[in-house]
Design a protein around this motif. Structure first.
Motif, PDB file in Angstrom:
ATOM      1  N   PHE A 133      45.121  32.649  30.078  1.00  0.00           N
ATOM      2  CA  PHE A 133      45.491  34.009  30.472  1.00  0.00           C
ATOM      3  C   PHE A 133      46.649  34.536  29.625  1.00  0.00           C
ATOM      4  N   THR A 175      46.052  37.769  27.277  1.00  0.00           N
ATOM      5  CA  THR A 175      46.900  38.946  27.460  1.00  0.00           C
ATOM      6  C   THR A 175      47.519  39.395  26.145  1.00  0.00           C
ATOM      7  N   PHE A 203      47.988  42.354  31.504  1.00  0.00           N
ATOM      8  CA  PHE A 203      47.612  41.271  32.415  1.00  0.00           C
ATOM      9  C   PHE A 203      46.979  41.816  33.688  1.00  0.00           C
ATOM     10  N   LEU A 236      43.154  41.172  35.144  1.00  0.00           N
ATOM     11  CA  LEU A 236      42.840  40.709  36.493  1.00  0.00           C
ATOM     12  C   LEU A 236      41.904  41.685  37.212  1.00  0.00           C
TER      13      LEU A 236
END
Length: 199
Positions: free
Chosen positions: A147, A151, A167, A171
């Protein structure tokens, strides 16, 4: 453009320690458009090979997962499909929010991200042989790293300045895509249904 294995590993290290500069370095390689899908396919094949080795070392506890991993062709199609969905999502959603990255750059960066994950996957497999408890910790660290890299890569790709906003976008987009596919599967009658006679 010719890179040795050691040069690739050095680039992986730089991408992990400084993801933004790593992404810029990869984009500056000048990879031909014709080679992008081939690169993605090679990365998927590498991932499948390592997964097969991992299965031999530590067979999955779940029969369903074991059957899935023991079929490299199915595993490859699923993994390639998920990567393609991610590539299109990164491109379309990023452009919809004002990003400037091209589709080809999306393929390249997502392929590079997957290659980094393959390297971590190889380390995790080695840990299963040397120190099995460490493999689980590597898996958790790999998820966080994924992640973090995603990002930063998306931010560089589309010229976004705020990592926090990127980010959150990842999500929200991830949940939306997961919901969409679960809805489609349900409408097609492929969703999870309760077992008859279950208490």
């Amino acid at each position: 453009m010719t890179l040795t294995f050691n040069q690739l590993l050095a680039m992986v290290g730089r991408s992990i320690t400084n993801p933004r500069e790593g992404a810029e370095e990869v984009l500056a390689l000048g990879v031909p458009k014709e080679a992008l899908w081939l690169i993605l396919a090679i990365v998927v094949v590498l991932s499948i090979v390592i997964a097969q080795v991992t299965t031999l070392i530590a067979p999955p506890a779940s029969d369903l997962m074991s059957n899935f991993l023991q079929n490299p062709l199915v595993t490859g199609f699923v993994q390639m499909g998920l990567l393609i969905v991610m590539i299109f999502a990164v491109h379309w959603i990023g452009r919809a929010l004002g990003g400037s990255g091209s589709f080809e750059e999306s393929i390249l960066l997502m392929s590079w991200l997957q290659f980094i994950m393959v390297c971590i996957q190889a380390i995790q497999t080695l840990a299963l042989v040397i120190m099995p408890p460490l493999a689980g910790l590597i898996g958790i660290a790999a998820l966080v790293l994924f992640f973090w890299l995603l990002t930063n890569f998306v931010a560089v790709l589309h010229g976004f300045g705020s990592l926090a906003q990127v980010f959150v976008m990842i999500l929200v987009s991830g949940f939306a895509i997961a919901f969409f596919f679960s809805l489609v599967l349900t409408l097609l009658g492929l969703g999870v249904t309760p077992q008859s006679g279950a208490i």
